[in-house]
Design a protein around this motif. Structure first.
Motif, PDB file in Angstrom:
ATOM      1  N   TYR A 185      43.453  45.616  38.051  1.00 35.54           N
ATOM      2  CA  TYR A 185      42.820  44.827  39.117  1.00 35.54           C
ATOM      3  C   TYR A 185      42.495  45.726  40.306  1.00 35.54           C
ATOM      4  CZ  TYR A 185      44.603  40.645  36.688  1.00 35.54           C
ATOM      5  OH  TYR A 185      44.875  39.656  35.759  1.00 35.54           O
ATOM      6  N   ASP A 224      41.365  42.358  48.757  1.00 36.46           N
ATOM      7  CA  ASP A 224      40.346  41.346  48.493  1.00 36.46           C
ATOM      8  C   ASP A 224      41.011  39.976  48.336  1.00 36.46           C
ATOM      9  OD1 ASP A 224      38.322  39.727  47.429  1.00 36.46           O
ATOM     10  OD2 ASP A 224      37.423  41.372  46.306  1.00 36.46           O
ATOM     11  N   ARG A 243      41.710  33.840  43.271  1.00 35.11           N
ATOM     12  CA  ARG A 243      41.393  33.565  41.868  1.00 35.11           C
ATOM     13  C   ARG A 243      42.590  33.876  40.979  1.00 35.11           C
ATOM     14  NH1 ARG A 243      35.639  36.668  42.055  1.00 35.11           N
ATOM     15  NH2 ARG A 243      34.437  35.086  43.181  1.00 35.11           N
ATOM     16  N   LEU A 244      43.285  34.973  41.280  1.00 32.20           N
ATOM     17  CA  LEU A 244      44.472  35.328  40.508  1.00 32.20           C
ATOM     18  C   LEU A 244      45.551  34.266  40.666  1.00 32.20           C
ATOM     19  CD1 LEU A 244      46.124  37.294  38.790  1.00 32.20           C
ATOM     20  CD2 LEU A 244      46.723  38.516  40.900  1.00 32.20           C
ATOM     21  N   ILE A 302      42.187  44.858  44.336  1.00 26.97           N
ATOM     22  CA  ILE A 302      42.540  43.459  44.609  1.00 26.97           C
ATOM     23  C   ILE A 302      43.416  43.310  45.844  1.00 26.97           C
ATOM     24  CG2 ILE A 302      44.633  43.392  43.180  1.00 26.97           C
ATOM     25  CD1 ILE A 302      43.747  40.548  42.312  1.00 26.97           C
ATOM     26  N   GLU A 305      44.678  31.290  38.587  1.00 25.46           N
ATOM     27  CA  GLU A 305      44.908  31.568  37.169  1.00 25.46           C
ATOM     28  C   GLU A 305      46.396  31.483  36.824  1.00 25.46           C
ATOM     29  OE1 GLU A 305      44.536  35.393  34.138  1.00 25.46           O
ATOM     30  OE2 GLU A 305      43.243  35.290  35.914  1.00 25.46           O
ATOM     31  N   VAL A 330      39.654  37.020  48.165  1.00 24.00           N
ATOM     32  CA  VAL A 330      38.964  36.130  47.239  1.00 24.00           C
ATOM     33  C   VAL A 330      39.492  36.355  45.826  1.00 24.00           C
ATOM     34  CG1 VAL A 330      36.747  35.532  46.192  1.00 24.00           C
ATOM     35  CG2 VAL A 330      36.897  35.963  48.657  1.00 24.00           C
ATOM     36  N   ARG A 331      39.630  37.618  45.422  1.00 23.04           N
ATOM     37  CA  ARG A 331      40.169  37.922  44.091  1.00 23.04           C
ATOM     38  C   ARG A 331      41.643  37.523  43.984  1.00 23.04           C
ATOM     39  NH1 ARG A 331      39.163  43.902  42.647  1.00 23.04           N
ATOM     40  NH2 ARG A 331      39.998  43.204  40.627  1.00 23.04           N
ATOM     41  N   GLN A 332      42.387  37.678  45.061  1.00 22.79           N
ATOM     42  CA  GLN A 332      43.780  37.251  45.049  1.00 22.79           C
ATOM     43  C   GLN A 332      43.880  35.737  44.858  1.00 22.79           C
ATOM     44  OE1 GLN A 332      46.291  38.795  48.239  1.00 22.79           O
ATOM     45  NE2 GLN A 332      45.077  40.669  48.310  1.00 22.79           N
TER      46      GLN A 332
END
Length: 214
Positions: free
Chosen positions: A74, A80, A86-87, A77, A90, A82-84
Motif C-alpha cells: 500500500y 493518504d 477505503r482500507l 497510504i 474493507e 482517502v485510501r486509509q
C-alpha cells in the motif's frame, strides 16, 4: 441533460445519506473512527509509534498491518486519508461479523510476506536465495507449500500428499504425485495448457485439483 443532472443529484443524495448513517471521523490524533448507524458497532484505524496501521473494533477484532508491509503493498497510504478510509471500510466488511479475531501482516528480514492469526493460520510467501518463489501455508499445524527446486521444477506438499511438475532430460514436462499419477505432456498438449493457464504454477494447481483434491 436535465435527466443526467437529476441522476447525479440522486446518486449524491444516496452517498450523503449513507455517510450520515455510518460515520467515519478523524480524531485529534489523525486516526479514523467509524460508528454504525445504530451506534452498536465501532471501529478504528490507528497509526501507532512504529508507523503501523492497526484496525480494531468493538468486537475485539484486531488486524495489524506493519510498516514494511504497507510500504510494499500500500505504498503511500500513510499520507493518504482517502485510501486509509477505503482500507478501514474493507476491514470492517471483512471483520464485523467476527469476534476476537487477531491477525498480523508483515514483511520479515528476508523480504517474505508473513500473514499470521490467532486461529492457527500462517502464510509465508517470498523468494529463496536463487530468486525462486515459494509459498508455505499452515492451518492448524498442517503445512501446505509450493516451491521451485534448484532445477526449476515445481514441488507441492500438503501434509502427506505431494506432487511435482518438471522437465525431464528430453525437455518434456512431467507431472507426478503421491497417489501414483504420472503424466508426460507432448508439445501440443503443453502449449494448450499454457494458453489456458499462462504459466507452470497455474498448470500445477489445476493438475493438483484434478488428481489430488478431485
Amino acid at each position: 441533460m436535465k435527466r443526467l443532472l437529476l441522476f447525479f443529484a440522486s446518486i449524491f443524495q444516496v452517498v450523503m445519506l449513507c455517510a450520515q448513517h455510518n460515520r467515519i471521523e478523524t480524531d485529534i490524533f489523525g486516526n479514523l473512527d467509524y460508528t454504525s448507524r445504530d451506534g452498536k458497532y465501532t471501529a478504528t484505524l490507528e497509526k501507532n509509534i512504529f508507523n503501523d496501521l492497526v484496525f480494531s473494533d468493538s468486537k475485539q477484532n484486531k488486524v495489524t498491518l506493519e510498516n514494511k508491509y504497507l510500504a510494499k503493498e500500500y505504498a503511500g497510504i500513510l499520507g493518504d486519508k482517502v485510501r486509509q478510509q477505503r482500507l478501514l471500510e474493507e476491514l470492517i466488511r471483512e471483520n464485523r461479523r467476527d469476534e476476537g479475531y487477531q491477525a498480523r501482516y508483515a514483511i520479515d528480514i528476508f523480504g517474505s510476506l508473513i500473514v499470521e492469526d490467532n486461529r492457527g493460520y500462517k502464510l509465508e510467501k517470498g523468494t529463496d536465495i536463487f530468486g525462486h518463489d515459494h509459498i508455505e501455508e499452515q492451518v492448524d499445524g498442517r503445512k501446505t507449500s509450493v516451491k521451485r527446486n534448484l532445477n526449476g521444477g515445481l514441488e507441492f506438499t500438503d501434509g502427506e500428499m505431494s506432487a511435482s511438475l518438471k522437465k525431464d532430460i528430453f525437455n518434456k514436462w512431467i507431472y507426478e504425485d503421491s497417489l501414483g499419477n504420472r503424466f508426460q505432456f507432448g508439445a501440443n498438449s503443453w502449449e494448450k495448457l499454457m494458453r489456458r493457464y499462462h504459466n507452470d504454477e497455474e498448470i500445477l494447481m489445476y493438475l493438483i485439483d484434478q488428481f489430488i483434491f478431485y
